[in-house]
Motif scaffolding. Structure first.
Motif, PDB file in Angstrom:
ATOM      1  N   ASP A   1       0.829  -1.205   0.000  1.00 28.79           N
ATOM      2  CA  ASP A   1       0.000   0.000   0.000  1.00 28.79           C
ATOM      3  C   ASP A   1       0.866   1.257   0.000  1.00 28.79           C
ATOM      4  O   ASP A   1       0.519   2.250  -0.646  1.00 28.79           O
TER       5      ASP A   1
ATOM      6  N   ARG B   1       2.395   1.621  -3.646  1.00 26.13           N
ATOM      7  CA  ARG B   1       1.333   2.008  -4.589  1.00 26.13           C
ATOM      8  C   ARG B   1       0.901   3.445  -4.323  1.00 26.13           C
ATOM      9  O   ARG B   1       0.633   4.193  -5.253  1.00 26.13           O
TER      10      ARG B   1
ATOM     11  N   CYS C   1       3.863   3.600  -7.515  1.00 27.27           N
ATOM     12  CA  CYS C   1       4.448   2.373  -8.075  1.00 27.27           C
ATOM     13  C   CYS C   1       3.328   1.368  -8.348  1.00 27.27           C
ATOM     14  O   CYS C   1       3.104   0.429  -7.575  1.00 27.27           O
ATOM     15  N   LEU C   2       2.646   1.559  -9.453  1.00 27.38           N
ATOM     16  CA  LEU C   2       1.458   0.764  -9.752  1.00 27.38           C
ATOM     17  C   LEU C   2       1.759  -0.585 -10.386  1.00 27.38           C
ATOM     18  O   LEU C   2       0.843  -1.372 -10.623  1.00 27.38           O
TER      19      LEU C   2
ATOM     20  N   LYS D   1       1.213  -5.196  -7.648  1.00 27.18           N
ATOM     21  CA  LYS D   1      -0.211  -5.513  -7.684  1.00 27.18           C
ATOM     22  C   LYS D   1      -0.638  -6.408  -6.530  1.00 27.18           C
ATOM     23  O   LYS D   1       0.143  -7.192  -6.019  1.00 27.18           O
TER      24      LYS D   1
ATOM     25  N   CYS E   1       3.023  -9.033  -6.015  1.00 28.18           N
ATOM     26  CA  CYS E   1       3.435  -7.858  -5.245  1.00 28.18           C
ATOM     27  C   CYS E   1       4.944  -7.832  -4.987  1.00 28.18           C
ATOM     28  O   CYS E   1       5.417  -7.079  -4.142  1.00 28.18           O
TER      29      CYS E   1
END
Length: 157
Positions: free
Chosen positions: A24, A27, A31-32, A35, A46
């Protein structure tokens, strides 16, 4: 709590709740490629590098990463682009959802093993869930990339 880390080469600091997960945090900092897939640390989507070692960011508290260097796929674009073409050539990126985590683990493999066997490659792929490809395309892509890299090094000598 205030945490600081180096994220993709840049110092970042943020105030986070004690239960904030590293996924979290990264992201939230753009930093998408990282996942959320299974929420059980079983899919590899991730994966990030923490001090150059792959870790599952869904199972690491952001506070535990404070003071460390975190690298996501966004921070490895040069390495990823070179290798990614070989994966695409083998048709191993059908939906693309698993690619970032897969690429992170493949890059870890390339850094740790100069000439891995197929069994060693499969060990690195084992923690990556891909529902589309059956993993054979990824194995062929890795093997083709390693062969190309080896030939390029021989040609340079």
């Amino acid at each position: 709590m205030l945490i600081t880390m180096t994220l993709n080469g840049k110092k970042v600091a943020d105030d986070v709740a004690a239960d904030t997960l590293l996924i979290d945090f990264v992201r939230g900092h753009g930093c998408l490629s990282v996942k959320r897939g299974c929420e059980t640390a079983n899919c590899g989507l991730c994966t990030v590098f923490m001090d150059e070692k792959p870790v599952l960011s869904c199972s690491v508290l952001a506070a535990r990463a404070s003071g460390h260097t975190i690298t996501t796929l966004e921070g490895l674009q040069g390495e990823a682009a070179e290798f990614g073409a070989f994966i695409a050539d083998q048709g191993a990126e059908q939906c693309g959802f698993c690619n970032p985590g897969f690429m992170m683990n493949a890059i870890a493999l390339f850094r740790e093993k100069q000439d891995p066997t197929d069994e060693e490659i499969k060990e690195y792929l084992a923690g990556n869930l891909c529902r589309c490809s059956g993993y054979e395309g990824q194995l062929r892509g890795i093997r083709a990339y390693l062969d190309w890299k080896k030939q390029r090094e021989e040609d340079a000598q």
